[in-house]
Structures are given as structure tokens and as C-alpha cells.
Write a protein that holds these residues in place. Structure first.
Motif, PDB file in Angstrom:
ATOM      1  N   UNK A   1       0.823  -1.210   0.000  1.00 52.90           N
ATOM      2  CA  UNK A   1       0.000   0.000   0.000  1.00 52.90           C
ATOM      3  C   UNK A   1       0.857   1.259   0.000  1.00 52.90           C
ATOM      4  N   UNK A   2       1.945   1.244   0.757  1.00 54.72           N
ATOM      5  CA  UNK A   2       2.788   2.440   0.910  1.00 54.72           C
ATOM      6  C   UNK A   2       4.219   2.178   0.450  1.00 54.72           C
ATOM      7  N   UNK A   3       4.455   2.170  -0.849  1.00 50.98           N
ATOM      8  CA  UNK A   3       5.819   1.933  -1.336  1.00 50.98           C
ATOM      9  C   UNK A   3       6.700   3.167  -1.135  1.00 50.98           C
ATOM     10  N   UNK A   4       7.997   2.952  -0.984  1.00 52.55           N
ATOM     11  CA  UNK A   4       8.917   4.086  -0.868  1.00 52.55           C
ATOM     12  C   UNK A   4       9.119   4.730  -2.241  1.00 52.55           C
ATOM     13  N   UNK A   5       9.708   5.907  -2.286  1.00 54.54           N
ATOM     14  CA  UNK A   5       9.931   6.562  -3.583  1.00 54.54           C
ATOM     15  C   UNK A   5      10.931   5.798  -4.455  1.00 54.54           C
ATOM     16  N   UNK A   6      10.849   6.035  -5.752  1.00 55.21           N
ATOM     17  CA  UNK A   6      11.793   5.432  -6.698  1.00 55.21           C
ATOM     18  C   UNK A   6      13.211   5.822  -6.309  1.00 55.21           C
ATOM     19  N   UNK A   7      14.126   4.875  -6.447  1.00 50.04           N
ATOM     20  CA  UNK A   7      15.524   5.107  -6.097  1.00 50.04           C
ATOM     21  C   UNK A   7      15.905   4.610  -4.715  1.00 50.04           C
ATOM     22  N   UNK A   8      14.934   4.102  -3.956  1.00 48.39           N
ATOM     23  CA  UNK A   8      15.209   3.575  -2.617  1.00 48.39           C
ATOM     24  C   UNK A   8      15.897   2.221  -2.720  1.00 48.39           C
ATOM     25  N   UNK A   9      16.972   2.036  -1.979  1.00 47.90           N
ATOM     26  CA  UNK A   9      17.687   0.756  -1.939  1.00 47.90           C
ATOM     27  C   UNK A   9      16.927  -0.212  -1.044  1.00 47.90           C
ATOM     28  N   UNK A  10      16.782  -1.464  -1.506  1.00 44.14           N
ATOM     29  CA  UNK A  10      16.070  -2.483  -0.749  1.00 44.14           C
ATOM     30  C   UNK A  10      16.889  -3.770  -0.705  1.00 44.14           C
TER      31      UNK A  10
END
Length: 123
Positions: free
Chosen positions: A53-62
Motif C-alpha cells: 500500500x505504501x511503497x517508498x519513492x523510486x531510487x530507494x535501496x532495498x
């Protein structure tokens, strides 16, 4: 003005064909100690789409752990797509080790061999 080039479909832009699935994955975001348990909606050798539901912004390292820490594949990636209320597209950047890379490859091969629309495969 008429477009000379037809729009590319998502499969034409990707290097690897994605396979629909329902896999559980543990997601750790860069700079956070908490983990998110989520569902992978599709996957290929280059990345995956994770429903959240709440993804982090593009470019976030996972860091993705398929099959649980120490038991399955651990893969690093970065978010390339962020769709609030729907999920995030992840591009794989590296496997934690050679064994993880082989486990991920074997998982995708099993999905490729499954004839059902959405495969439920455990690592």
C-alpha cells in the motif's frame, strides 16, 4: 502530428519476461531496521513487482529475502516504480552470494515451468 513509432509494451522494454506469481518476501529498506512482509506479484531475473500500500519513492535501496533469512535467496535492489496504493517495481542490483543467485534462478525456472496463471512456489 502522427507518431511514427508504436508505443512499446512493458514486455518489450524488459530484458527478461516476467512471470506472475504469489511469493512472500521480506523487504528491508535502506536506513531502516524494520522489515515489511509483502507479496511478489511478478518476477524475472531482472526484478519484480511487490504489492504494498505504501511503497517508498523510486531510487530507494532495498534488500529482499525470499524464503526467510538464512534459508532462501537474498537479493539487493532498488525501487524503480512507486505506485501508492498498489506497489513498487524493483530492479535487482546484486545477489548476496552465489547460492542466492542460484536459488533465485531456480525459483524463476520453476515458475516458467508452471502452467497455472499465478504460481504459488516456495523457495
Amino acid at each position: 502530428m502522427r507518431c511514427l513509432f508504436p508505443p512499446m509494451s512493458a514486455t518489450e522494454r524488459r530484458r527478461h519476461a516476467r512471470r506472475e506469481c504469489e511469493l512472500t518476501v521480506e523487504v528491508r529498506f535502506s536506513g531502516q531496521t524494520e522489515t515489511l512482509i509483502a507479496t511478489v506479484a511478478d518476477i524475472c531475473l531482472g526484478g519484480c513487482f511487490i504489492s504494498t500500500v505504501s511503497p517508498p519513492p523510486a531510487g530507494t535501496t532495498v534488500l529482499l529475502c525470499f524464503g526467510g533469512a538464512g534459508e532462501g535467496a537474498t537479493v539487493a535492489g532498488k525501487t524503480v516504480t512507486c505506485i501508492p496504493g498498489n506497489g513498487m517495481g524493483i530492479e535487482f542490483t546484486a545477489s548476496a552470494d552465489a547460492a542466492s543467485a542460484e536459488l533465485l534462478k531456480a525459483l524463476i525456472e520453476r515458475l516458467d515451468g508452471d502452467t497455472s496463471k499465478a504460481a504459488h512456489v516456495a523457495i
